[in-house]
Scaffold this motif. Structure first.
Motif, PDB file in Angstrom:
ATOM      1  N   SER A 164      -2.872   9.514   1.326  1.00 31.23           N
ATOM      2  CA  SER A 164      -2.393   9.584  -0.096  1.00 31.23           C
ATOM      3  C   SER A 164      -3.195   8.920  -1.127  1.00 31.23           C
ATOM      4  CB  SER A 164      -0.931   9.137  -0.094  1.00 31.23           C
ATOM      5  OG  SER A 164      -1.022   7.938  -0.122  1.00 31.23           O
ATOM      6  N   ASP A 165      -3.143   9.346  -2.160  1.00 27.83           N
ATOM      7  CA  ASP A 165      -3.814   8.666  -3.211  1.00 27.83           C
ATOM      8  C   ASP A 165      -3.422   7.332  -3.564  1.00 27.83           C
ATOM      9  OD1 ASP A 165      -5.478  10.932  -3.938  1.00 27.83           O
ATOM     10  OD2 ASP A 165      -3.576  11.822  -5.190  1.00 27.83           O
ATOM     11  N   ASP A 166      -2.104   7.059  -3.432  1.00 33.13           N
ATOM     12  CA  ASP A 166      -1.617   5.622  -3.474  1.00 33.13           C
ATOM     13  C   ASP A 166      -1.987   4.639  -2.271  1.00 33.13           C
ATOM     14  OD1 ASP A 166      -0.127   6.155  -5.588  1.00 33.13           O
ATOM     15  OD2 ASP A 166       1.707   6.600  -4.510  1.00 33.13           O
ATOM     16  N   VAL A 167      -2.205   5.154  -1.059  1.00 29.16           N
ATOM     17  CA  VAL A 167      -2.724   4.511   0.084  1.00 29.16           C
ATOM     18  C   VAL A 167      -4.162   4.105  -0.322  1.00 29.16           C
ATOM     19  CG1 VAL A 167      -3.607   4.504   2.332  1.00 29.16           C
ATOM     20  CG2 VAL A 167      -1.265   5.157   1.751  1.00 29.16           C
ATOM     21  N   THR A 168      -4.963   4.992  -0.937  1.00 26.90           N
ATOM     22  CA  THR A 168      -6.411   4.915  -1.270  1.00 26.90           C
ATOM     23  C   THR A 168      -6.617   3.827  -2.398  1.00 26.90           C
ATOM     24  OG1 THR A 168      -6.971   7.302  -0.805  1.00 26.90           O
ATOM     25  CG2 THR A 168      -8.414   6.102  -2.268  1.00 26.90           C
ATOM     26  N   MET A 169      -5.849   3.720  -3.296  1.00 29.46           N
ATOM     27  CA  MET A 169      -5.805   2.851  -4.286  1.00 29.46           C
ATOM     28  C   MET A 169      -5.545   1.641  -4.121  1.00 29.46           C
ATOM     29  SD  MET A 169      -3.553   2.614  -8.005  1.00 29.46           S
ATOM     30  CE  MET A 169      -1.934   2.222  -6.979  1.00 29.46           C
ATOM     31  N   THR A 170      -4.545   1.364  -3.066  1.00 28.39           N
ATOM     32  CA  THR A 170      -4.403  -0.006  -2.643  1.00 28.39           C
ATOM     33  C   THR A 170      -5.208  -0.429  -1.834  1.00 28.39           C
ATOM     34  OG1 THR A 170      -2.748   0.610  -0.972  1.00 28.39           O
ATOM     35  CG2 THR A 170      -1.592   0.124  -2.931  1.00 28.39           C
ATOM     36  N   PHE A 171      -6.003   0.435  -0.785  1.00 26.67           N
ATOM     37  CA  PHE A 171      -7.008   0.061   0.284  1.00 26.67           C
ATOM     38  C   PHE A 171      -8.335  -0.273  -0.764  1.00 26.67           C
ATOM     39  CE2 PHE A 171     -10.842   1.272   2.617  1.00 26.67           C
ATOM     40  CZ  PHE A 171     -10.618   0.637   3.719  1.00 26.67           C
ATOM     41  N   LEU A 172      -8.592   0.411  -1.573  1.00 24.57           N
ATOM     42  CA  LEU A 172      -9.827   0.138  -2.382  1.00 24.57           C
ATOM     43  C   LEU A 172      -9.632  -0.966  -3.136  1.00 24.57           C
ATOM     44  CD1 LEU A 172     -10.907   3.708  -3.287  1.00 24.57           C
ATOM     45  CD2 LEU A 172     -11.943   2.424  -1.842  1.00 24.57           C
ATOM     46  N   GLN A 173      -8.273  -1.488  -3.565  1.00 27.01           N
ATOM     47  CA  GLN A 173      -8.233  -2.817  -4.062  1.00 27.01           C
ATOM     48  C   GLN A 173      -8.853  -4.042  -3.195  1.00 27.01           C
ATOM     49  OE1 GLN A 173      -4.250  -2.726  -5.138  1.00 27.01           O
ATOM     50  NE2 GLN A 173      -4.535  -1.618  -6.983  1.00 27.01           N
ATOM     51  N   ALA A 174      -8.507  -3.768  -2.109  1.00 24.99           N
ATOM     52  CA  ALA A 174      -9.103  -4.729  -1.086  1.00 24.99           C
ATOM     53  C   ALA A 174     -10.545  -4.585  -0.560  1.00 24.99           C
ATOM     54  CB  ALA A 174      -8.246  -4.850   0.047  1.00 24.99           C
ATOM     55  N   PHE A 175     -10.855  -3.081  -0.377  1.00 24.28           N
ATOM     56  CA  PHE A 175     -12.127  -2.967   0.174  1.00 24.28           C
ATOM     57  C   PHE A 175     -12.942  -1.931  -1.080  1.00 24.28           C
ATOM     58  CE2 PHE A 175      -9.476  -3.850   3.706  1.00 24.28           C
ATOM     59  CZ  PHE A 175     -10.276  -4.702   4.371  1.00 24.28           C
ATOM     60  N   PRO A 176     -13.354  -2.410  -1.994  1.00 26.18           N
ATOM     61  CA  PRO A 176     -13.789  -1.312  -3.155  1.00 26.18           C
ATOM     62  C   PRO A 176     -15.261  -0.993  -2.949  1.00 26.18           C
ATOM     63  CG  PRO A 176     -13.808  -3.735  -3.887  1.00 26.18           C
ATOM     64  CD  PRO A 176     -13.033  -3.802  -2.773  1.00 26.18           C
ATOM     65  N   MET A 177     -15.869  -1.643  -1.668  1.00 27.45           N
ATOM     66  CA  MET A 177     -17.194  -1.245  -1.427  1.00 27.45           C
ATOM     67  C   MET A 177     -17.186  -0.152  -0.457  1.00 27.45           C
ATOM     68  SD  MET A 177     -15.516  -3.804   0.248  1.00 27.45           S
ATOM     69  CE  MET A 177     -15.862  -5.094  -0.541  1.00 27.45           C
TER      70      MET A 177
END
Length: 234
Positions: free
Chosen positions: A182-195
């Motif tokens: 989901s978009d929400d899962v993507t957003m929170t994942f990229l907060q931890a792993f933006p790279m």
């Protein structure tokens, strides 16, 4: 010759990720793909819903010891597995204390790192076109499977779970694709792993109407309604 895909999962007890995997397996066009499924342990209520077209690979006994109670694992003679899991458990307790957090994915990663050297390769004579690690930790598909491309799934809301970025990043980064539900899962994942933004692919969970109807017909809920309604008309 059809492309060959491997899915790797812990087991198929009732759960969100397990349901998502069954939904995905039921949505695949098997005239186009050959699909293998490797489970750490052949257990769970949802085993019955694996499509008949899927080739369920034989269980490898040591994989089944990763999540069994350690007393049972020790009783069955897997001493090194118990030692590895104890080491991971100690590291997890230390991490929780040092970082003052209650929930973390670090424990899963410590366990995967500790037991990985004890595990044999999965179907080593085959090079898959795509290998999919459907649930964390993803070390096993990274280290124990031969494939031209590899993908791993995110099911976790990283806004509520701490991540040990230093230890987890090399695992996530080894995959060609990181599939988010989901978009929400993507957003929170990229907060931890933006790279890892360039690896993200969105694929929402799939549940076919046939599967939903099949599950609905398994159990007659009327007796339960009558039991808790005191026999009132329903």
């Amino acid at each position: 010759m059809k492309p060959r895909i491997l899915f790797v999962m812990h087991y198929l007890e009732i759960g969100g990720a397990e349901t998502a995997l069954i939904g995905l397996l039921n949505a695949i066009d098997y005239s186009l793909y050959d699909v293998d499924l490797f489970l750490h342990a052949h257990r769970g209520e949802m085993m019955q819903f694996v499509p008949k077209e899927v080739n369920l690979l034989p269980e490898i006994p040591i994989y089944a010891q990763i999540e069994r109670p350690m007393k049972a694992v020790l009783k069955d003679g897997y001493v090194r597995m118990v030692a590895a899991r104890l080491k991971a458990k100690i590291r997890t307790k230390q991490y929780l204390k040092q970082h003052s957090v209650k929930e973390t994915t670090a424990g899963l990663q410590y366990t995967a790192d500790a037991v990985s050297l004890l595990l044999p390769s999965i179907n080593p004579t085959v090079e898959y076109d795509l290998a999919v690690s459907f649930l964390q930790p993803h070390n096993i598909v990274r280290d124990k499977v031969r494939a031209k491309k590899k993908a791993c799934w995110i099911h976790t809301d990283y806004s509520v779970v701490d991540a040990n970025v230093t230890d987890e990043l090399p695992v996530w980064d080894a995959f060609d694709y990181v599939i988010s539900i989901s978009d929400d899962v993507t957003m929170t994942f990229l907060q931890a792993f933006p790279m890892l933004e360039n690896k993200i692919v969105l694929m929402e969970n799939i549940l076919s109407p046939t599967y939903v109807r099949q599950r609905a017909e398994e159990f007659d809920a009327l007796p339960e309604f009558l039991k808790y309604s005191g026999g009132a008309n329903v």
